[in-house]
Design an enzyme around this catalytic site. Structure first.
Site, PDB file in Angstrom:
ATOM      1  CD  GLU A  38      -0.457  11.561  20.365  1.00 30.06           C
ATOM      2  OE1 GLU A  38      -0.495  12.313  20.793  1.00 30.06           O
ATOM      3  OE2 GLU A  38      -0.118  11.645  18.516  1.00 30.06           O
ATOM      4  CE  LYS A 108       2.942  15.194  20.479  1.00 32.75           C
ATOM      5  NZ  LYS A 108       1.703  14.999  20.075  1.00 32.75           N
ATOM      6  CB  CYS A 141       2.698  11.866  18.079  1.00 35.22           C
ATOM      7  SG  CYS A 141       2.072  12.034  16.223  1.00 35.22           S
TER       8      CYS A 141
END
Length: 262
Positions: A38, A108, A141
């Site tokens: 990330e 995300k 993540c």
């Protein structure tokens, strides 16, 4: 398919230098699919909106183009995280660039901690694409903390979940075992290493990137503190057998009508 997990320690704000090192690591380790962390080349711990804006890239930027060029040169797919500038909005994104010119963007869905101050929640949903016979899904993540993320990718047909990460919590690498087994998919969690001290706060990243098989086997596990490129060859079709035994098949046995809150 040969997969490379590129565990990396970026120097905060040194984007060009970090990209040069990342691409050098890729070129030194032949693979079909490279997965990077990330925010792979900027660093993670931003302290102002102005700083995020200064380090963000549009998908048409010179820096992003360098990854496209590398995908063609390596004849591979590269998946990497970056702060995406989209008009007036900034997302914590991951981009897959393929050797044939295709690309897939993921923004995300679940923002972590102070990311909520600087990034907008993602609006892409969870993409799955095919490359060289493998169906690849993308997550970033903290998405792992929500079982719906990996389950959605698996239901959409992903064989491999490319999970670009900057993990500071200690749970994910262990939890990947359950997610891989429950969804019968390969999970590649690619983490960064090192620590960042910005203003009065330090964040330490947990390293230990892992590749877990649909049966829960840890095919790769990286060091906790050091950079590493971890490479393994897998058969993506192993993720397409969802049977546990002749009577139980993971997805066919789902009963969505029973999963209500009433």
């Amino acid at each position: 398919m040969k997969i490379a997990l590129v565990q990396f320690r970026p120097e905060f704000g040194e984007s060009d230098r970090n990209i040069e090192r990342l691409l050098r690591l890729c070129k030194e380790n032949p693979a079909d699919l490279y997965i990077l962390p990330e925010l792979a080349y900027t660093g993670y711990q931003f302290v102002s909106q102005e700083e995020v804006h200064a380090l963000a890239d549009s998908v048409h930027s010179r820096r992003i183009e360098s990854f496209r060029n590398a995908a063609k040169e390596l004849d591979a797919c590269l998946i990497f995280g970056f702060p995406e500038l989209a008009g007036a909005v900034i997302y914590n994104s991951a981009l897959a660039v393929l050797s044939d010119g295709r690309e897939y963007l993921y923004r995300k869905t679940h923002l972590f901690y102070k990311e909520t101050l600087y990034f907008s929640p993602g609006d892409t949903g969870f993409p799955v694409f095919e490359y060289r016979g493998a169906r690849i899904g993308m997550a970033i993540c903290f998405d792992w903390f929500f079982p719906e993320s990996f389950r959605t990718l698996a239901l959409k047909g992903a064989d491999i979940i490319a999970h670009c990460s900057n993990l500071v919590l200690p749970y994910c690498q262990t939890a990947d075992f359950a997610a891989a087994v429950q969804n019968r998919v390969f999970i590649a969690t690619v983490n960064r290493v090192g620590a960042e001290q910005r203003e009065d706060e330090q964040l330490a990243f947990t390293g230990e990137s892992v590749l877990v098989s649909p049966k829960g086997e840890y095919l790769l596990r990286g060091p906790i503190e050091d950079e590493a490129v971890l490479v393994a060859e897998i058969d993506p079709e192993a993720a397409r057998n969802k049977s546990i035994n002749p009577y139980n098949e993971v997805f066919k046995m789902r009963r969505p009508g029973m999963y209500t809150l009433q």
